[in-house]
Design an enzyme around this catalytic site. Structure first.
Site, short mmCIF file in Angstrom:
data_model
loop_
_atom_site.label_atom_id
_atom_site.label_comp_id
_atom_site.label_asym_id
_atom_site.label_seq_id
_atom_site.Cartn_x
_atom_site.Cartn_y
_atom_site.Cartn_z
N ASP A 1 -1.10 1.78 -4.28
CA ASP A 1 -1.90 0.67 -4.79
C ASP A 1 -3.34 1.10 -5.08
O ASP A 1 -4.18 0.27 -5.41
CB ASP A 1 -1.88 -0.53 -3.85
CG ASP A 1 -2.60 -0.28 -2.54
OD1 ASP A 1 -2.63 0.88 -2.09
OD2 ASP A 1 -3.12 -1.25 -1.95
N SER B 1 0.83 -1.20 0.00
CA SER B 1 0.00 0.00 0.00
C SER B 1 0.87 1.25 0.00
O SER B 1 1.60 1.50 -0.94
CB SER B 1 -0.95 -0.03 1.19
OG SER B 1 -1.91 1.00 1.10
N ASP C 1 -2.95 6.65 -3.43
CA ASP C 1 -1.75 6.06 -2.86
C ASP C 1 -1.23 5.00 -3.83
O ASP C 1 -1.86 4.73 -4.86
CB ASP C 1 -2.02 5.53 -1.45
CG ASP C 1 -2.79 4.23 -1.42
OD1 ASP C 1 -3.48 3.92 -2.41
OD2 ASP C 1 -2.71 3.52 -0.40
N ASP D 1 -5.87 2.13 -3.37
CA ASP D 1 -7.06 1.85 -2.56
C ASP D 1 -7.43 3.03 -1.67
O ASP D 1 -8.47 3.02 -1.02
CB ASP D 1 -6.89 0.56 -1.74
CG ASP D 1 -5.81 0.63 -0.68
OD1 ASP D 1 -5.01 1.59 -0.68
OD2 ASP D 1 -5.74 -0.30 0.16
#
Length: 539
Positions: free
Chosen positions: A282, A137, A280, A284
């Protein structure tokens, strides 16, 4: 397994050599505390040894997940595997897919670096038994991770995480785990996600968007989704658009960190954008920037959470509102509860993380006879289409944020005016987060132990009562809450150790009831917030 056995069976000659070159003390350190399942999976630095992310750990984790699935009568079912563009992600995703295939599962390996929401969507869309996304992440560039979804594309919780950990302890040597080559799937699942995410909007007007994926994997998909949703006027931060695992232009690849969105806001001002969006790495999480009386600024996670929640609920037919539930985490603002009450919807406060928020309409942890319509947590995570993605999804949230800006502009309004409207209706809510970096989880645990043993009974002149979320009925979490009220002003602080980084986090909220003096109420709430923040920094 001894360090010597681990090295002998490490299938990656690079990490085997790295361990072989370690001093005895370093070997002892790396084998002392193997990676544990935290936020729905593993997360740690990319290097050799059982306490980090590497091929051997990924193979053993995949073997363990396959074993647990089989124990739950899901042998041979479909498993979706994806990965972002971090160091090691391609190797780890391929190895994960090969282990599941070797164990007899049908594997859908996404063909290129993918946003995490695409994997969560794919698990739900295909009815897969599980999904694995290789990602850390918004962690630093040195890290990677292994995120696990089970039925419905929802992050795992206990006892599944414990079962996987126990299975990992029994895993055979990494180089003996069966693997079978997997041909990557086509682009259909990503195309299905793009088409679905584009449908969350309600208006038809366009806006000019400034966008950055912060060197992550969300840029290409986000642009495709925004265009499909009717937002073709997109300007991207060129220096941050292509995936780069070193995140060269930011100190931390997290839109919440100071300086991370400076280039985005500069671009937004330069192109006269209507809204700025930062994903961000990734994709999500989504941070939203707007232009107000003092120029461009990023909204807090709570401010965006209020706005999107109010927008979602305002679009529900009155007949449906009573059967819907919206959810926030215990560390988020409580304004959404008042917004939900206004629309006749139900609100529930869940533990931190979307593994809980996604279950807000699922007994025994969630409500009965309700359908989840929206969930958010203050750390810029938003679930705006739970039917399709039961997790935070920065891309669909970006579409809804753009749609909200367009809808407000059509009515001669704006985001700052909408925030004023919420404050006039529901009272002023001022939030803040005080983060203390610690050297180790043990240091954070020490602070928590001290606060439990001798909890403060006052905060900046407010008498407060303490609640220990580690000792309550139902699911528990390592957090303490301090709350009090005086002359209409309420204060609330929740403190907890981070589940993914070496941090101790304190979440503050100061509220005042609705009144005619909005400016005065905000000034007083800010004064109290600053005083409370000064106290908690000394903890």
């Amino acid at each position: 397994m001894t360090p010597e056995d681990w090295i002998a069976h490490d299938p990656d000659p690079v990490t085997a050599a790295e361990l072989a070159a370690c001093s005895p003390d370093e070997l002892t350190h790396r084998f002392a505390t193997p990676l544990r399942f935290g936020t729905a999976g593993l997360r740690g630095p990319v290097r050799a040894g059982p306490d980090a992310m590497n091929l051997a750990v990924v193979l053993r984790a995949s073997w363990a997940v396959a074993r647990v699935l089989s124990a739950h009568q899901r042998s041979g079912a479909t498993v979706v595997v994806g990965g972002d563009a971090r160091h090691g992600s391609a190797q780890f995703a391929t190895a994960t897919a090969e282990v599941f295939a070797g164990a007899g599962f049908s594997v859908l390996l996404l063909p290129e670096p993918s946003p995490t929401p695409v994997v969560a969507f794919a698990v739900r869309y295909t009815g897969a038994a599980a999904g694995v996304q290789i990602t850390a992440s918004h962690n630093p560039a040195s890290d990677n991770g292994y995120k696990v979804y089970f039925d419905g594309g929802i992050q795992i919780i206990a006892p599944i995480d414990t079962e996987i950990e126990e299975a990992m302890a029994d895993a055979p040597p990494a180089d003996t785990i069966a693997r079978r080559p997997v041909t990557p799937a086509g682009d259909e699942l990503a195309a299905r996600y793009i088409a679905r995410a584009a449908t969350v909007r309600h208006s038809r007007s366009g806006v000019r968007v400034a966008l950055t994926p912060l060197h992550g994997v969300g840029g290409k998909v986000a642009v495709a989704v925004l265009r499909a949703a009717g937002f073709p006027d997109i300007h991207t931060v060129s220096s941050q658009f292509e995936p780069d695992p070193d995140f060269p232009t930011v100190t931390f690849p997290n839109p919440e960190e100071p300086g991370a969105t400076d280039a985005l806001l500069e671009l937004a001002a330069e192109v006269d954008a209507d809204v700025a969006i930062a994903l961000d790495p990734d994709a999500d999480r989504c941070a939203v920037g707007v232009c107000g009386p003092q120029g461009w600024r990023m909204l807090s996670g709570n401010e965006t959470g209020w706005l999107l929640g109010d927008y979602v609920l305002s679009k529900l037919p009155t007949a449906r509102a009573g059967g819907t539930v919206v959810a926030t985490s215990v560390v988020s603002s409580r304004m959404l509860a008042r917004i939900a009450q206004h629309y006749g919807s139900r609100h529930v406060e869940m533990l931190t993380g979307f593994k809980w928020l996604a279950r807000a309409d699922m007994p025994p942890v969630g409500l009965r006879h309700a359908t989840l319509a929206y969930a958010y947590e203050e750390a810029i995570g938003y679930c705006v289409d739970p039917e399709a993605v039961r997790d935070k999804d920065g891309i669909s949230a970006a579409v809804l944020a753009c749609d909200l800006v367009a809808s407000l502009r059509d009515r001669g309004s704006s985001i700052p005016q909408a925030l004023d409207g919420l404050a006039r209706r529901h009272g002023v809510h001022v939030t803040d987060a005080v983060t203390r970096r610690v050297g180790s989880p043990a240091e954070a645990a020490g602070v928590m132990a001290r606060l439990r043993a001798d909890p403060p009974d006052q905060l900046a002149g407010f008498a407060v009562a303490a609640s220990d979320l580690l000792h309550r009925s139902g699911p528990v979490t390592d957090a303490l809450e301090f709350a009090g009220e005086r002359d209409g002003t309420a204060v609330r602080v929740v403190v907890r150790p981070s589940g993914t980084e070496p941090k101790l986090k304190c979440y503050l909220e100061v509220t005042r009831p609705p009144s005619e003096d909005l400016a005065g109420d905000r000034a007083e709430a800010q004064r109290v917030r600053q005083a409370v923040a000064d106290v908690v920094r000394a903890w």
